[in-house]
Design an enzyme around this catalytic site. Sequence first.
Site, PDB file in Angstrom:
ATOM      1  N   HIS A 124      36.379  11.292 -32.471  1.00 33.32           N
ATOM      2  CA  HIS A 124      35.506  11.265 -31.301  1.00 33.32           C
ATOM      3  C   HIS A 124      36.145  12.109 -30.211  1.00 33.32           C
ATOM      4  O   HIS A 124      37.275  11.853 -29.786  1.00 33.32           O
ATOM      5  CB  HIS A 124      35.267   9.831 -30.822  1.00 33.32           C
ATOM      6  CG  HIS A 124      34.335   9.058 -31.687  1.00 33.32           C
ATOM      7  ND1 HIS A 124      34.405   7.690 -31.845  1.00 33.32           N
ATOM      8  CD2 HIS A 124      33.284   9.468 -32.464  1.00 33.32           C
ATOM      9  CE1 HIS A 124      33.445   7.295 -32.672  1.00 33.32           C
ATOM     10  NE2 HIS A 124      32.756   8.350 -33.058  1.00 33.32           N
ATOM     11  N   GLU A 127      38.151  10.973 -26.927  1.00 27.57           N
ATOM     12  CA  GLU A 127      39.253  10.030 -27.079  1.00 27.57           C
ATOM     13  C   GLU A 127      40.584  10.778 -27.171  1.00 27.57           C
ATOM     14  O   GLU A 127      41.296  10.725 -28.177  1.00 27.57           O
ATOM     15  CB  GLU A 127      38.980   9.130 -28.287  1.00 27.57           C
ATOM     16  CG  GLU A 127      37.716   8.304 -28.089  1.00 27.57           C
ATOM     17  CD  GLU A 127      37.229   7.552 -29.317  1.00 27.57           C
ATOM     18  OE1 GLU A 127      37.968   7.504 -30.325  1.00 27.57           O
ATOM     19  OE2 GLU A 127      36.112   7.005 -29.279  1.00 27.57           O
ATOM     20  N   ARG A 182      31.249  13.091 -27.192  1.00 28.90           N
ATOM     21  CA  ARG A 182      31.707  12.238 -28.297  1.00 28.90           C
ATOM     22  C   ARG A 182      31.563  12.890 -29.676  1.00 28.90           C
ATOM     23  O   ARG A 182      32.461  12.814 -30.510  1.00 28.90           O
ATOM     24  CB  ARG A 182      30.906  10.936 -28.275  1.00 28.90           C
ATOM     25  CG  ARG A 182      31.075  10.005 -29.478  1.00 28.90           C
ATOM     26  CD  ARG A 182      30.144   8.823 -29.341  1.00 28.90           C
ATOM     27  NE  ARG A 182      30.033   7.993 -30.527  1.00 28.90           N
ATOM     28  CZ  ARG A 182      30.684   6.850 -30.708  1.00 28.90           C
ATOM     29  NH1 ARG A 182      31.537   6.425 -29.796  1.00 28.90           N
ATOM     30  NH2 ARG A 182      30.496   6.133 -31.808  1.00 28.90           N
ATOM     31  N   HIS A 252      41.421   5.555 -32.569  1.00 27.10           N
ATOM     32  CA  HIS A 252      40.310   5.611 -31.623  1.00 27.10           C
ATOM     33  C   HIS A 252      40.747   5.042 -30.281  1.00 27.10           C
ATOM     34  O   HIS A 252      41.843   4.497 -30.135  1.00 27.10           O
ATOM     35  CB  HIS A 252      39.120   4.805 -32.158  1.00 27.10           C
ATOM     36  CG  HIS A 252      38.389   5.466 -33.271  1.00 27.10           C
ATOM     37  ND1 HIS A 252      37.231   6.182 -33.080  1.00 27.10           N
ATOM     38  CD2 HIS A 252      38.660   5.538 -34.591  1.00 27.10           C
ATOM     39  CE1 HIS A 252      36.812   6.665 -34.243  1.00 27.10           C
ATOM     40  NE2 HIS A 252      37.671   6.281 -35.173  1.00 27.10           N
ATOM     41  N   GLU A 327      42.054   0.847 -32.015  1.00 29.66           N
ATOM     42  CA  GLU A 327      41.482   1.227 -30.722  1.00 29.66           C
ATOM     43  C   GLU A 327      42.584   1.114 -29.670  1.00 29.66           C
ATOM     44  O   GLU A 327      43.013   0.008 -29.335  1.00 29.66           O
ATOM     45  CB  GLU A 327      40.305   0.304 -30.361  1.00 29.66           C
ATOM     46  CG  GLU A 327      39.114   0.398 -31.302  1.00 29.66           C
ATOM     47  CD  GLU A 327      38.180   1.549 -30.968  1.00 29.66           C
ATOM     48  OE1 GLU A 327      38.436   2.250 -29.966  1.00 29.66           O
ATOM     49  OE2 GLU A 327      37.192   1.733 -31.711  1.00 29.66           O
TER      50      GLU A 327
END
Length: 361
Positions: A124, A127, A182, A252, A327
């Site tokens: 993404h 990120e 994104r 992520h 994440e």
Amino acid sequence: MKIHVQIFCALFSLAIATKVDYSGHMVIRVVPQTEEQVKFLSALESSSSIDFWTRSVTANRFTDIHVSPESYIMAYLADLASTNPLVSTLVAGTSVEGREIIQATISSDRSANKPIAWFDCNIHAREWITAATCVWIIDTITSGYGTDAEITALVDQYDWKFVPVANPDGYAYSWSNDRLWRKNRAINSGSACVGVDLNRNFPSGFGGEGSSSLPCSETHHGVSALSEPESQTLDALIAADRGRVKAAISMHSYSQLWLSSYSYSSALPVEYPEMMNAMKAGVDALVATYGTPYEYGSTGTVLYIASGTTTDHYYENEGVVHSYTIELRDKGRYGFELPASQIVPTATETWNGIKAFMNAI
């Protein structure tokens, strides 16, 4: 090869007058120590679009290289591969717009066919902390091998493979045009909206809940599974090492979570108790570093339903039991725009978690 980073602010500020934005650009000063390194720089200049301002023709004289934010990660890897025998790089594929997708391998014995710890980062575009964390980990592993006992043991036990920027077009666009972009930069037929969410473009659960058929959606899954060259590249890379991949981690941000399959369902894999033990080992070590709170569990129960993800594909179609999404920081104060001051703490705690996780599986 010695590298010094200099940001020529005065020069770049002149760009304001011509409406060119050089925010985040750098000039990297490289000082080759051997004739072999001089030859490498010459070959790099002739075979790439990197902007060489000056180039040394003998050892111990500097070369200045102007790099954009989206390219200096790749410049670092090229230099590392030329100077460190542990490291090799592979141009694994190209993006929609023709940018190279690079895999870096760290191995103390490439002939041994050791099990693999595998990472995809920055799938993404917005990120940014994920690519920074992966590059920091690469640097820590390569500089620590032979001097740090734990790192040395992990490199002797596993080969480590990283795709630091899995979505190079989107990443470049997030620097040049839209910080919060994104998706990739695919043209969607019949729509003015651009891009496919690469982390909804994989076969497991493709087209299901948590993805969209609408081209303007942030979670647009594309016309079919693996329709995008970037997802095809990741698929081919992990398939090439089928049977050797012990752990596959997709980096992520943000939310501070360590997540297992399933993503496309709230159902739990049969190996879920084993996964939970491994995630607990990683999260406990991560949290112990600075006290950053993390949760862990399956994506579909802890976060949300997301169909067509890398993590489910690696688990379900490639047989990687220890397939996870991490994440990274934070929980929303800065979100995707995490300040640079948090890069090293984020990378440090994540690496501590990964070490403990790898030692636990």
